[in-house]
Each structure stands twice: as C-alpha cells, then as structure tokens.
Design an enzyme around this catalytic site. Structure first.
Site, PDB file in Angstrom:
ATOM      1  N   ASP A   9       4.862 -66.565  89.127  1.00  0.00           N
ATOM      2  CA  ASP A   9       5.036 -66.877  90.552  1.00  0.00           C
ATOM      3  C   ASP A   9       4.873 -65.633  91.414  1.00  0.00           C
ATOM      4  O   ASP A   9       5.683 -65.345  92.311  1.00  0.00           O
ATOM      5  CB  ASP A   9       6.389 -67.544  90.800  1.00  0.00           C
ATOM      6  N   HIS A  11       2.192 -65.193  93.371  1.00  0.00           N
ATOM      7  CA  HIS A  11       1.654 -65.715  94.638  1.00  0.00           C
ATOM      8  C   HIS A  11       0.841 -64.678  95.412  1.00  0.00           C
ATOM      9  O   HIS A  11       0.977 -64.535  96.639  1.00  0.00           O
ATOM     10  CB  HIS A  11       2.772 -66.286  95.508  1.00  0.00           C
ATOM     11  N   ASN A  85       0.272 -74.558  89.427  1.00  0.00           N
ATOM     12  CA  ASN A  85      -0.210 -75.615  90.313  1.00  0.00           C
ATOM     13  C   ASN A  85      -0.823 -75.064  91.600  1.00  0.00           C
ATOM     14  O   ASN A  85      -1.731 -75.672  92.170  1.00  0.00           O
ATOM     15  CB  ASN A  85       0.921 -76.584  90.656  1.00  0.00           C
ATOM     16  N   HIS A  86      -0.366 -73.910  92.084  1.00  0.00           N
ATOM     17  CA  HIS A  86      -0.891 -73.383  93.341  1.00  0.00           C
ATOM     18  C   HIS A  86      -2.347 -72.959  93.213  1.00  0.00           C
ATOM     19  O   HIS A  86      -3.132 -73.124  94.142  1.00  0.00           O
ATOM     20  CB  HIS A  86      -0.052 -72.180  93.795  1.00  0.00           C
ATOM     21  N   HIS A 150       4.194 -74.023  83.050  1.00  0.00           N
ATOM     22  CA  HIS A 150       4.516 -73.993  84.476  1.00  0.00           C
ATOM     23  C   HIS A 150       4.928 -75.389  84.922  1.00  0.00           C
ATOM     24  O   HIS A 150       4.180 -76.353  84.759  1.00  0.00           O
ATOM     25  CB  HIS A 150       3.277 -73.539  85.262  1.00  0.00           C
ATOM     26  N   HIS A 183      11.497 -70.620  91.438  1.00  0.00           N
ATOM     27  CA  HIS A 183      11.552 -69.243  91.913  1.00  0.00           C
ATOM     28  C   HIS A 183      12.899 -68.578  91.677  1.00  0.00           C
ATOM     29  O   HIS A 183      13.064 -67.384  91.967  1.00  0.00           O
ATOM     30  CB  HIS A 183      11.204 -69.188  93.407  1.00  0.00           C
TER      31      HIS A 183
END
Length: 423
Positions: A9, A11, A85-86, A150, A183
């Site tokens: 994560d 990002h 997934n992002h 994930h 998170h």
C-alpha cells in the site's frame, strides 16, 4: 533463517490534497523502506499490492519507482510482489514491466524460494470471482511457506474474505499470510498460521492517525513478526471542543500550540461557540508554515450527516462512496476514472471516452452492465481499509477540489504522459 521486509500500500503517484509535495512523499516513503532493507541486509522485500495509486501512473512515477528498485537490485535483494486493486489493469501489469527488467518477481502459484522459505502470490481478486478459486499451488521443498495477497480478510474488521478458508483449502500449508489492502497494521493467528497486515507507508487518508511503517518477518523454525516505523511527513491533528461564546480565536490558539512547519494540519471542531469560517483557520495555519490545512466544523453538519463516515474536509471520499453505491461495472468505473481522475486534458475527455467505449463494446458487448460485486475497490470503501470506522481509504480522485480550496492546480509532472502503450 529467512528475514524479509513485508510492506505494501505504497500508493506511489497519489497527489493527496492536490499538492505536489504529497505526491513526492509517497515515493520517498517507499525509498525509505528500500533503504532500510539494504541497511539491514534482509533476504527480500515482499510487497503486498498497491505499489501504485492507480493504473495510470505518470512517467515520473514509473521512473521514480524504477530508480528505487534499481537500488534494491544493486544490493542483490529481490523484490517480490503481487498486484493490488488500485493498480490492476486488464492485461499486462506495471509489475510485469519491472519483472521484464529483472527488478521484480511477480509472485504466483509457483514457489519462489528465498533462503529456506517459499513465497507464493495471489493478486487481488474481486468478490464475485472468489467462489471459483481453487487455491491450487505448486508444491515446494522449503522449510517454510508464505502466501502474499491483497484484500480485506477476516478475522480483521470489515473483512469480506475468510483467511481461515484460504488456509484450509490451499494445497500448500502456509506458515503466514502476508497481506495488503488494510492500511492499519495487525496480526492474528489463524489455523496455526500468522495472518498479518503491514499497513500503508504513508497516510492516504486523514483518518489514518497512527504512525506509518512496515513488518519484519522472520522464518526460523517459527514465524516471528515485528513492526518498524517510518519517518514520514508530520500530520498535526487538532481536535477542538468549543465552549459557549468561544470562536475562531480559540481555534487559532489551539492550532498555534503545535509546530506546523511543512506539516499537514487537520482541524476538527465540535461543541458550542460562535460560527467559524474554515478558510480563516486554514489561512492561519498556512501562514504558520503548514503545507496543507483542512478544517471540518462538525457543528454545521445535519444530524443525519453526523452518522455518515464521510469527512467533508475530503469531499473526494464522498464521491468515491457514491460511485461505489452505484454498483457500476468495471468498464463503467474505467470511464468514470477517465472523466474524474485521469490525466486526460478536459478538452480531450469526450473523444477519449467515446474511443474507450468503442473499445469496450468491441471487446465485450456486455462490458458496461453493472456488477455490484465488483463495484467497490476495497480500500476505497470508507469503512474498509483501517480499523477506524471511516478510515484507511485513500482520498480518492485528485480532480475534485478540496474543501476550502480553489480548483485543483494542474499536475506537477509538466504534462508527462503515462507509458501505457508499453503494455
């Protein structure tokens, strides 16, 4: 013995609050993880998904990540990862690009041996497709085994995927499940195995108040999981309960008690007192050196609004929640992202959407049919990605102006395009 860093994560590419410095912060946090890995000479860095914030990272995001992974490769430390997934695309993944350059290994159902431990991977799987999973993994001859994946797993809060079922039905006996998507870090023992989240490396939402960090996992006869913090940009949280006749001066006084230099300042106002213009408090914090200031006056919210998980200091979250509730198909969400969150210039949006719709219909005439099971990107669900009731989700589309701010400025990448054509 095998000792690895378990992270996820990250990002990378998320320009939180529309501020270029926040975009750089996410890459810098990943760089610090890799620096720690090199300093500690760990056996591997294991990434549990959402390396990038979305599936259309800019060239600067891609090259910045490449630079970090090259440092890791020079230290002869493998980077093992799955797709979250992002960042997930319909065809080849960005992770495949780094794998083709010898900088990463995309984990799958075949074992990747590091020391005396076999690592397997399972990319993010939408809820609608999990019933058909067989959890059939190739055998290994290592002393230990770990599955990296994930998603939001039970027995953690808001889990919609049963870790016990995964462990029971897998053809391989795992010592640990190394997870991403939630998170907030945590670990539980399930069916004789450790199930653990590493948490995010930067605060992707104002609800993520705890310090950021990652896990260190050691396989040595038994599995040991410890936690290490990361030095990230300071978030200053100021909760003000106003009494009768108190107002903006009281709020400014409370905010001024903190060191605001280059910090993200989140002010929450409740209680009684006089009406307050949030912009006046934000301006005060910025004058005191804050990078970003956001103020939420909960007294202005209607009773029904108080019961929701939406923070109106981050209106993008409200948009994301509403999109989730619509139950759009994956194709429709793709179009939504093009309109709201992509780097496509406003003048080109209509042509881009038309072209994309033609492609989707040509590929699958039913692609625009709603699919509620796949309508939510798990850590976009406001209640999903942290243990707090409304925490853990990223502050969604960068194209929506924040509360108390003017329209979002252009991206700081100087108009750099992504390299989607590479794939």
């Amino acid at each position: 013995m095998t000792r690895v860093i378990h992270t996820g994560d990250t990002h990378i590419g998320y320009q939180q609050y529309h501020v270029p410095e926040r975009r750089q912060d996410f890459l810098d946090a990943f760089r610090r993880v890799v620096h720690d890995a090199i300093e500690d000479d760990v056996a591997a860095v294991v990434h549990a998904g959402d390396l990038f914030h979305d599936r259309r990272p800019t060239l600067s995001d891609i090259m910045g990540t490449l630079d970090v992974l090259e440092d890791l490769a020079e230290a002869d430390i493998p980077f093992l990862a799955v797709v979250g997934n992002h960042e997930a695309k319909r065809d080849a993944q960005w992770l495949d690009l780094y794998a083709s350059l010898g900088l990463a290994t995309r984990l799958d159902d075949e074992p990747t041996a590091v020391g005396d431990t076999a690592f397997y991977g399972l990319d993010f799987v939408p809820r609608s497709k999990r019933d058909t999973l067989e959890y059939d993994f190739e055998p290994h001859d290592a002393d230990h085994a770990a599955l990296v994946t994930h998603g939001l797993f039970q027995p953690f809060d808001y889990g919609d995927w049963d870790a016990a079922e995964v462990l029971a039905e897998s053809s391989v006996e795992f010592d640990a499940l190394l997870l991403g998507d939630n998170h907030k870090p945590g670990k539980r023992e399930v069916e004789g195995a450790w199930v653990t989240y590493c948490g995010s490396t930067e605060r992707a939402s104002a609800s993520e108040r705890e310090d950021r960090g990652y896990n260190i996992v050691t396989f040595d006869g038994e599995t040991r999981i410890t936690r290490r913090g990361l030095d990230t940009r300071e978030f200053v949280f100021v909760d003000v309960e106003l009494g009768p006749e108190e107002g903006v001066e009281r709020v400014r006084s409370r905010v001024g008690q903190h060191d605001l230099d280059d910090a993200v300042v989140i002010v929450s106002i409740d209680g009684d007192g006089d009406p307050i213009a949030p912009a006046s408090v934000e301006e005060f914090a910025l004058d005191e050196g804050a990078l970003v200031a956001r103020v939420t006056d909960h007294r202005e919210l209607a009773a029904d609004e108080r019961e929701t998980s939406v923070s109106f200091a981050d209106p993008d979250e409200a948009v994301t929640e509403r999109v989730r509730e619509l139950g759009l198909s994956g194709a429709a969400r793709d179009i939504d992202e093009t309109v709201r969150a992509s780097k496509v210039a406003d003048a080109n949006v209509a042509d881009t959407v038309e072209s994309r719709v033609r492609e989707l219909v040509a590929e699958d005439p039913d692609s625009l049919t709603g699919s509620p099971d796949e309508a939510v990107s798990t850590d976009d669900a406001p209640e999903a990605a942290a243990a707090e009731p409304d925490g853990g989700e990223t502050d969604a589309a960068d194209s929506t102006p924040e509360s108390g701010s003017e329209d979002a400025p252009p991206d700081d990448d100087g108009g750099q395009s992504n390299v989607e054509e590479f794939l």
